[in-house]
Design a protein around this motif. Structure first.
Motif, short mmCIF file in Angstrom:
data_model
loop_
_atom_site.label_atom_id
_atom_site.label_comp_id
_atom_site.label_asym_id
_atom_site.label_seq_id
_atom_site.Cartn_x
_atom_site.Cartn_y
_atom_site.Cartn_z
N ASP A 259 -4.37 -1.13 -11.62
CA ASP A 259 -4.38 -0.92 -10.17
C ASP A 259 -3.87 -2.18 -9.48
OD1 ASP A 259 -5.56 1.55 -10.54
OD2 ASP A 259 -7.44 1.05 -9.54
N ASN A 260 -3.53 -2.06 -8.22
CA ASN A 260 -3.03 -3.17 -7.41
C ASN A 260 -4.04 -3.46 -6.31
OD1 ASN A 260 0.41 -1.86 -7.47
ND2 ASN A 260 -0.88 -2.62 -9.11
N ALA B 90 5.09 -1.61 -6.28
CA ALA B 90 3.87 -1.08 -6.91
C ALA B 90 4.03 -1.24 -8.41
CB ALA B 90 3.69 0.39 -6.55
N ARG C 276 0.85 -1.20 0.00
CA ARG C 276 0.00 0.00 0.00
C ARG C 276 0.88 1.25 0.00
NH1 ARG C 276 -5.22 -0.27 1.58
NH2 ARG C 276 -4.87 -2.00 3.00
N THR D 134 -2.63 -7.56 -9.77
CA THR D 134 -2.90 -6.38 -10.58
C THR D 134 -4.15 -6.65 -11.42
OG1 THR D 134 -1.63 -7.06 -12.52
CG2 THR D 134 -0.44 -5.87 -10.79
N ILE E 230 1.74 0.30 -11.44
CA ILE E 230 0.54 1.11 -11.74
C ILE E 230 0.64 1.65 -13.16
CG2 ILE E 230 -0.76 3.18 -11.08
CD1 ILE E 230 0.45 2.92 -8.27
N THR F 156 -4.24 1.02 -4.72
CA THR F 156 -3.86 2.17 -5.55
C THR F 156 -4.82 3.32 -5.23
OG1 THR F 156 -3.22 0.60 -7.27
CG2 THR F 156 -3.37 2.92 -7.90
N ASN G 69 2.45 1.85 -3.32
CA ASN G 69 1.46 2.48 -4.20
C ASN G 69 1.31 3.97 -3.91
OD1 ASN G 69 -0.83 0.87 -6.02
ND2 ASN G 69 0.47 -0.48 -4.79
#
Ligand code: GLY
Ligand code: MN
Ligand code: MN
Length: 434
Positions: A415-416, A250, A165, A375, A252, A428, A168
């Protein structure tokens, strides 16, 4: 660093100790040595590419750039960390951070490259063929054990999810800076530099090579260059860029329509955001990821029909392979210490779970479980090489519109997501948009 994160890390380590002990006992092992890895110099040179610590090692030790180091795990004993820290006036010697996890390890700072002594029945994990480990009587990379460890890694602890988190959150600052650079008419290199500055990292630390694709470069799935000068026209920008936090990645992607794009392309970007949101809603315990990937194709078919790119039914677009030509990659993958994390193509018992023949690029074929992080990255591209075969057939594709969009390259929105029994936990921050 917050005390909450340290507390979560301590729990993470306690669970690792317990689970590794059980796995070592299951495999009749008294000790397991995990190598950190090291960078190899280019042939006939003294320079090496950027290095990142191996995932098995970082599962325990949150240092993303240590080399020539070892971790030795023995059931029900403190893990031993042999950290390579030579006396060196060329480099800043390795130092341990002042963080509580350090107290959980029996740490030896080693001025030489050591090979740890291993007790009893032992195994080694790492690419150690060129190291003097041959003197050790140990199994090297036993497949059955590695499959079990990978299975352990695909389910993230609360600490790991907190790290993902945070990775991100920091990456999003980079994406905002990249978007601002695009609005300011920067070229690819300057967008990349803005991203690195915004996400506070040097290029050698990125978890994968950032993709900064302007115009038709947005349709090159792993576009690998940064043009140094801005193009004359700005149709689009695709940014697929990450960040590590304590080793965790991350991953993205955002795509933006530029001032020279046809209106349709901007509408398609909005539609892909909507598609991503719809697919994210389905991320929960028990979801079959292959079925969700197939759902992406059905919904892509709807988008092609709704925007008059395909003048047949969405079912026909899927059945005739049209959606696969517009989106040749998988819906997503597992994410963790590796951007394409381990065990995505295995069943829980370690047997292979390969991608279906129709979707060979899919990197995750499993049913989702609480604690997985994946993802969700639907795409829609205008890739001449993939569209060319379709032009030979009498399919109801609106080639006039397709050709209008060709200079825009393509769209990916990524997004994750952490999987929970209650549904998706989107790591994300949804503030980055459109
Ligand atoms: N950035 C690589 C991927 O999205 O899989
Ligand atoms: Mn990805
Ligand atoms: Mn990506």
């Amino acid at each position: 660093m917050s005390t909450q994160l340290y507390r979560l890390q301590q729990e993470h380590l306690i669970h690792l100790q317990r689970d590794y002990a059980a796995l070592l006992e299951e495999h009749h092992l008294d000790s397991l040595a995990i190598y950190s890895g090291h960078a190899n110099a280019y042939f006939a040179d003294d320079q090496a590419p950027a290095f990142q610590t191996y995932g098995h090692f970082m599962h325990w030790v949150p240092l993303a750039d240590v080399q020539h180091s070892w971790l030795v795990i023995r059931p029900h004993q403190r893990p031993q960390l042999y950290l390579y820290a030579p006396a060196d006036f060329w480099h800043l010697p390795t130092r341990l951070p002042e963080e509580p996890w350090v107290d959980e390890f029996d740490i030896r700072l080693c001025s030489d490259k050591v090979t740890p002594a291993l007790e009893g029945n032992a195994a080694i994990i790492g690419d150690v063929a060129q190291l003097p480990t041959s003197s050790l009587n140990a199994q090297l990379n036993p497949t059955a054990l590695i499959n079990r460890l990978d299975e352990r890694r695909i389910i993230k602890s609360a600490y790991e999810i907190a790290c993902l988190r945070e990775a991100n959150r920091i990456a999003v600052a980079g994406h905002e800076a990249a978007q601002a650079a695009f609005l300011g008419a920067s070229g690819e290199l300057d967008i990349q530099l803005a991203y690195l500055a915004g996400s506070r990292q040097r290029e050698s630390a990125v978890p994968y090579q950032n993709i900064m694709g302007l115009n038709d470069h947005a349709g090159v799935l792993h576009y690998q260059h940064y043009d140094t000068t801005p193009p004359r026209q700005r149709f689009s920008l695709l940014v697929d860029a990450g960040r590590r936090f304590r080793g965790y990645c991350a991953d993205i992607t955002r795509t933006y329509a530029g001032p020279d794009a046809p209106a349709l392309f901007g509408e398609l970007v909005g539609a892909l955001h909507g598609l991503k949101d719809e697919l994210v809603k389905e991320v929960t315990t028990g979801t079959d990821f292959i079925a969700l990937h197939e759902q992406m194709h059905q919904r892509l078919g709807n988008i092609l029909v709704a925007h008059d790119l395909f003048r047949g039914s969405s079912e026909q677009a899927v059945a005739e392979g049209v959606t696969r030509a517009f989106c040749p990659h998988g819906l997503g993958h597992s994410l963790g210490l590796q951007v394409h994390d381990v065990a995505g193509l295995r069943h829980p018992d370690g047997t292979p779970a390969p991608a279906p023949s129709k979707h060979p690029a899919l990197r995750l074929t499993r049913r989702l479980e609480q604690g997985m992080v994946v993802t969700i990255e639907p795409g829609l591209y205008f890739i001449p090489m993939l569209l060319a075969p379709l032009r030979q057939h009498s399919l109801p594709i609106n080639w006039t519109l397709v050709d209008h969009c060709l200079p825009c390259g393509g769209i990916r929105i990524e997004d994750n997501i952490a999987v929970t029994d209650q549904g998706p936990d989107n790591l994300t921050p949804l503030t980055i948009f459109k």
